[in-house]
Structure formats: C-alpha cells, structure tokens
Design a protein around this motif. Sequence first.
Motif, PDB file in Angstrom:
ATOM      1  N   LEU A 206      17.935   9.492  11.817  1.00 33.64           N
ATOM      2  CA  LEU A 206      18.457  10.572  10.985  1.00 33.64           C
ATOM      3  C   LEU A 206      18.503  11.920  11.700  1.00 33.64           C
ATOM      4  CD1 LEU A 206      16.593   9.624   7.697  1.00 33.64           C
ATOM      5  CD2 LEU A 206      19.043   9.438   8.127  1.00 33.64           C
ATOM      6  N   ASN A 207      17.988  11.980  12.931  1.00 33.56           N
ATOM      7  CA  ASN A 207      17.949  13.244  13.674  1.00 33.56           C
ATOM      8  C   ASN A 207      17.337  14.369  12.821  1.00 33.56           C
ATOM      9  OD1 ASN A 207      18.354  14.950  15.877  1.00 33.56           O
ATOM     10  ND2 ASN A 207      20.376  15.589  15.136  1.00 33.56           N
ATOM     11  N   PRO A 208      16.132  14.165  12.307  1.00 36.11           N
ATOM     12  CA  PRO A 208      15.543  15.167  11.409  1.00 36.11           C
ATOM     13  C   PRO A 208      15.090  16.421  12.151  1.00 36.11           C
ATOM     14  CG  PRO A 208      13.918  13.505  11.947  1.00 36.11           C
ATOM     15  CD  PRO A 208      15.218  13.032  12.545  1.00 36.11           C
TER      16      PRO A 208
ATOM     17  N   SER B  41       0.816  -1.202   0.000  1.00 35.25           N
ATOM     18  CA  SER B  41       0.000   0.000   0.000  1.00 35.25           C
ATOM     19  C   SER B  41       0.864   1.273   0.000  1.00 35.25           C
ATOM     20  CB  SER B  41      -0.950  -0.039   1.206  1.00 35.25           C
ATOM     21  OG  SER B  41      -1.964   0.894   1.116  1.00 35.25           O
ATOM     22  N   ASP B  42       0.252   2.397   0.371  1.00 34.94           N
ATOM     23  CA  ASP B  42       0.989   3.665   0.414  1.00 34.94           C
ATOM     24  C   ASP B  42       2.128   3.591   1.418  1.00 34.94           C
ATOM     25  OD1 ASP B  42       1.310   6.625  -0.031  1.00 34.94           O
ATOM     26  OD2 ASP B  42       0.705   6.679   2.069  1.00 34.94           O
ATOM     27  N   THR B  43       1.894   2.896   2.515  1.00 34.82           N
ATOM     28  CA  THR B  43       2.940   2.758   3.533  1.00 34.82           C
ATOM     29  C   THR B  43       4.179   2.105   2.951  1.00 34.82           C
ATOM     30  OG1 THR B  43       1.290   2.617   5.297  1.00 34.82           O
ATOM     31  CG2 THR B  43       3.493   1.775   5.787  1.00 34.82           C
ATOM     32  N   GLY B  44       3.984   1.024   2.205  1.00 31.82           N
ATOM     33  CA  GLY B  44       5.124   0.347   1.595  1.00 31.82           C
ATOM     34  C   GLY B  44       5.855   1.241   0.613  1.00 31.82           C
ATOM     35  N   ALA B  45       5.097   1.985  -0.189  1.00 34.54           N
ATOM     36  CA  ALA B  45       5.721   2.866  -1.174  1.00 34.54           C
ATOM     37  C   ALA B  45       6.526   3.969  -0.496  1.00 34.54           C
ATOM     38  CB  ALA B  45       4.644   3.471  -2.079  1.00 34.54           C
ATOM     39  N   TYR B  46       5.954   4.568   0.546  1.00 35.52           N
ATOM     40  CA  TYR B  46       6.653   5.668   1.216  1.00 35.52           C
ATOM     41  C   TYR B  46       7.872   5.159   1.981  1.00 35.52           C
ATOM     42  CZ  TYR B  46       6.788  10.515   2.817  1.00 35.52           C
ATOM     43  OH  TYR B  46       7.142  11.831   3.021  1.00 35.52           O
ATOM     44  N   GLU B  47       7.712   4.021   2.647  1.00 37.78           N
ATOM     45  CA  GLU B  47       8.854   3.437   3.351  1.00 37.78           C
ATOM     46  C   GLU B  47       9.972   3.081   2.368  1.00 37.78           C
ATOM     47  OE1 GLU B  47       9.358   3.140   6.483  1.00 37.78           O
ATOM     48  OE2 GLU B  47       7.482   2.870   7.572  1.00 37.78           O
ATOM     49  N   MET B  48       9.602   2.549   1.220  1.00 42.57           N
ATOM     50  CA  MET B  48      10.604   2.211   0.205  1.00 42.57           C
ATOM     51  C   MET B  48      11.416   3.449  -0.165  1.00 42.57           C
ATOM     52  SD  MET B  48       9.956   0.618  -3.602  1.00 42.57           S
ATOM     53  CE  MET B  48       9.389  -0.949  -2.967  1.00 42.57           C
ATOM     54  N   ALA B  49      10.713   4.566  -0.371  1.00 42.79           N
ATOM     55  CA  ALA B  49      11.406   5.804  -0.732  1.00 42.79           C
ATOM     56  C   ALA B  49      12.306   6.284   0.403  1.00 42.79           C
ATOM     57  CB  ALA B  49      10.378   6.875  -1.095  1.00 42.79           C
ATOM     58  N   MET B  50      11.791   6.256   1.617  1.00 44.32           N
ATOM     59  CA  MET B  50      12.584   6.721   2.755  1.00 44.32           C
ATOM     60  C   MET B  50      13.841   5.882   2.942  1.00 44.32           C
ATOM     61  SD  MET B  50       9.662   7.602   5.635  1.00 44.32           S
ATOM     62  CE  MET B  50      10.877   8.062   6.872  1.00 44.32           C
ATOM     63  N   TRP B  51      13.689   4.563   2.929  1.00 46.51           N
ATOM     64  CA  TRP B  51      14.812   3.677   3.242  1.00 46.51           C
ATOM     65  C   TRP B  51      15.858   3.653   2.137  1.00 46.51           C
ATOM     66  CZ3 TRP B  51      15.638   0.041   7.390  1.00 46.51           C
ATOM     67  CH2 TRP B  51      14.749   0.225   8.460  1.00 46.51           C
ATOM     68  N   THR B  52      15.472   3.953   0.912  1.00 47.71           N
ATOM     69  CA  THR B  52      16.445   3.897  -0.180  1.00 47.71           C
ATOM     70  C   THR B  52      17.098   5.243  -0.482  1.00 47.71           C
ATOM     71  OG1 THR B  52      14.659   4.214  -1.792  1.00 47.71           O
ATOM     72  CG2 THR B  52      15.350   1.945  -1.336  1.00 47.71           C
ATOM     73  N   MET B  53      16.467   6.340  -0.101  1.00 47.70           N
ATOM     74  CA  MET B  53      16.981   7.652  -0.517  1.00 47.70           C
ATOM     75  C   MET B  53      17.420   8.572   0.608  1.00 47.70           C
ATOM     76  SD  MET B  53      14.547   8.624  -3.763  1.00 47.70           S
ATOM     77  CE  MET B  53      13.270   7.389  -3.699  1.00 47.70           C
ATOM     78  N   LEU B  54      16.860   8.388   1.809  1.00 49.17           N
ATOM     79  CA  LEU B  54      17.226   9.290   2.897  1.00 49.17           C
ATOM     80  C   LEU B  54      18.604   8.946   3.463  1.00 49.17           C
ATOM     81  CD1 LEU B  54      13.914   9.745   4.911  1.00 49.17           C
ATOM     82  CD2 LEU B  54      14.885  11.216   3.132  1.00 49.17           C
ATOM     83  N   GLY B  55      19.241   9.960   4.032  1.00 47.49           N
ATOM     84  CA  GLY B  55      20.566   9.794   4.628  1.00 47.49           C
ATOM     85  C   GLY B  55      21.653  10.515   3.876  1.00 47.49           C
ATOM     86  N   ALA B  56      21.357  10.904   2.644  1.00 49.93           N
ATOM     87  CA  ALA B  56      22.354  11.622   1.847  1.00 49.93           C
ATOM     88  C   ALA B  56      22.447  13.096   2.251  1.00 49.93           C
ATOM     89  CB  ALA B  56      22.003  11.518   0.364  1.00 49.93           C
ATOM     90  N   ARG B  57      21.351  13.640   2.759  1.00 49.70           N
ATOM     91  CA  ARG B  57      21.285  15.043   3.162  1.00 49.70           C
ATOM     92  C   ARG B  57      20.552  15.128   4.493  1.00 49.70           C
ATOM     93  NH1 ARG B  57      22.589  18.159  -1.080  1.00 49.70           N
ATOM     94  NH2 ARG B  57      22.059  19.989   0.165  1.00 49.70           N
ATOM     95  N   PRO B  58      20.584  16.285   5.150  1.00 46.09           N
ATOM     96  CA  PRO B  58      19.717  16.469   6.325  1.00 46.09           C
ATOM     97  C   PRO B  58      18.249  16.316   5.920  1.00 46.09           C
ATOM     98  CG  PRO B  58      21.351  18.231   6.169  1.00 46.09           C
ATOM     99  CD  PRO B  58      21.427  17.466   4.881  1.00 46.09           C
TER     100      PRO B  58
END
Length: 374
Positions: free
Chosen positions: A113-115, A73-90
């Motif tokens: 990530l200390n956002p 669902s949407d949760t899986g799609a959003y988690e996929m984006a977060m886990w694969t792309m976040l961490g490169a920038r604040p």
Amino acid sequence: MTNKPTALPARPHFSSGPCAKRPGWTPQQLATESLGRSHRSKLGKARLQHAITLTREILGVPDTHRIAIVPASDTGAYEMAMWTMLGARPVTALAWESFGEGWVTDAVKQLKLNPTVITAPYGELPDLAAIDFGHDVLFTANGTTSGVRVPDYDWVPEAREGLTFADATSAVFAQPVDWAKCDVLTYSWQKVLGGEGGHGMLILGPRAVERLESYTSAWPLPKIFRLVAKGKLTEGVFAGETINTPSMLAVEDYIDALEWAQSIGGLTALMARADANAAALDAWVRRTPWVEHLAKNAASRSNTSVCLVLPGLAEDKVKAIVSLLEKEKAAYDIGAYRDAPPGLRIWCGATVDTADVLALTGWLDWAYAQVTAA
C-alpha cells in the motif's frame, strides 16, 4: 547485603501474554454445558452471544458498534480488518514498538500500500500531530512491548475522512476507550482479562461497516477474513455465528473472566486495579537507583505492560535476574520482549493483585544484589 524475602507472591504470574488468570480462578468453576456441543447449536450460539453481550456491557461499547469473535487472536482480528478495508484510501501507519512495526510490514510488503510510516524509538510516542486523517490510520493503543500507550484520543478528530484501526489488545479493560474515535478496534482474550489464547475480538463502528459494504479489496480474501456477502455485512458473525469453529472451553473461560469483572464493579474497578498495580511498581522504581522506566513520559506510560530498563547492567546480567526469579518461583516470564531493549516487562493488568506486585519488588531487589555481587 539485601536479605532474601521470606514471602513469595501468591501468584507469580507477571507475563504480558498470556496474562495471569483472574483471582480465585480454577478450571472447576467453568461452565461445561457447551463442551462437546456444536458451536452452531442453540446452546453454543447462546454462549457466544452471551460473551459478546458481556463484552459490550463491561467495555461500554455503544449500540452503533458491532462486536465479533474471530479466529487467531488479536493478530487475526487486526489482519482481518486490514485485508478487508485497506486500499480504499491512503494509509498512515504508526509504529513505536514491535507489534506496530508488524502492521507496517504487512501494509508495505504484503498489501503493498506504500503507506506513510511515522515511527518513534522504544519508550517514546511518534508525533501524533503529524497525522493526516484523510488517510486510514493504523496504531497500537498500548504498545505491549514498549510500555507506551496513547494518553487519550484527543489527537483523533471527530470529523475525519479515513478510518482509525486501533490494536488495543493490552489496553481494553484497563484504559479508557473513546469509541467515537475508533472505527476498528481489536483485542484478544489472553491479555487484560487473562483468558485463553486463539480467539480475537473485532469491534466495528458504523464507518467501518460502510467501508466494508462499499469497497472490495483488490486482493483475494481467505474464508476466515470474509465479512461481507453480496455487498452486505454478514450480520450473523456479530451475533455469535463464528466464521470457523471456536474452542467452547476458551469461550467459557472468557465468560468466566467477564463475569468476574462484572462482579467486582465492571470497567471502573478493572481500571482501578491496573492503576493500583502500576502505581505500586512505579513507587518502587522511583526509590530504586538501578532501574528506570523505558517510557519516560508518565502521561503515555502503560498501566498494564510496564517496561523497565537497568542502565549499565549487561544483558546477560538482566537475563540472570529473570532466570533467578523464575527459579525461586517469585516471578515468571518478566524478561523484555525479544525485539525490545534489554530489561524487564512486568504485567500490571487487572487480574494481578497489588499485594503480589509489592511482594515482587522485594524479590527484584534481592535478585539484583545476587547477580551484581557475582
């Protein structure tokens, strides 16, 4: 004394997810050739690609953006984006309702990530002018549990260093999307088009693709999150070659909803239907002294998940209204989300008919009179 209405809504389905099926829906109308076939067969891949193509056409997704059908669902799609792309920038995470708060929790406790977190109470938007777009920015385009949406995308600059991640599950097909401002956008089938649950849509702009191909996250990724192989985007995922096995019955149901949307005039007609439904409910709110919108600012008030509060009425009385309407088969699943202030949440998306919203208002008046007289 308020008289009991004589006519029920023809379809009393006002749940905010899964949402009402499209008008005239029956399971017998679904195409069945793909059922019992492999999703990797020529036919299976063609139907998955057809779903992606219709999505692009109806939503007006530009050719620069890729579209994938993904698990969970949407949760899986959003988690996929977060886990694969976040961490490169604040990271900056916006939260003004429960699902936004969920993304904050994942960024803080899971990805660590200390956002920067910018919040607002239910019914309000955070200060969008306070966002540093040197950061990756997480937000919900429409807060399903608060009834508050971003009024537009003018607050997102064209020139930005970070990526924008839009959870748009209760916004797409009902509200305009500025694709130039959305690097990542996700949604699920069971919201605005009333499809079946379990599958998500992941839409990536070119800047998101660049991030995927140039950055490797520090944490291990489960198989269902992996979008890159040997440093390159796995293009097949965006052409109907799903990462894991989808329900072809759910795929056919989504295609049915998309083809219905196309038949009535596409995105313009879908948005007009949602606007008409929300306007009908708003007219009732404005003439009814015992109910108010949770979202006070009309410019940022949702036209899909309309959230209402009943000032001065105890929570048990509000729940009694919800239960009474369900018992009478006048409205199903209209209680506020469990984490939201007590009240009502009435889905006004495009698959709902305005005549049913109008019929519902009479039942709301009657139910309120019954509960408060008790």
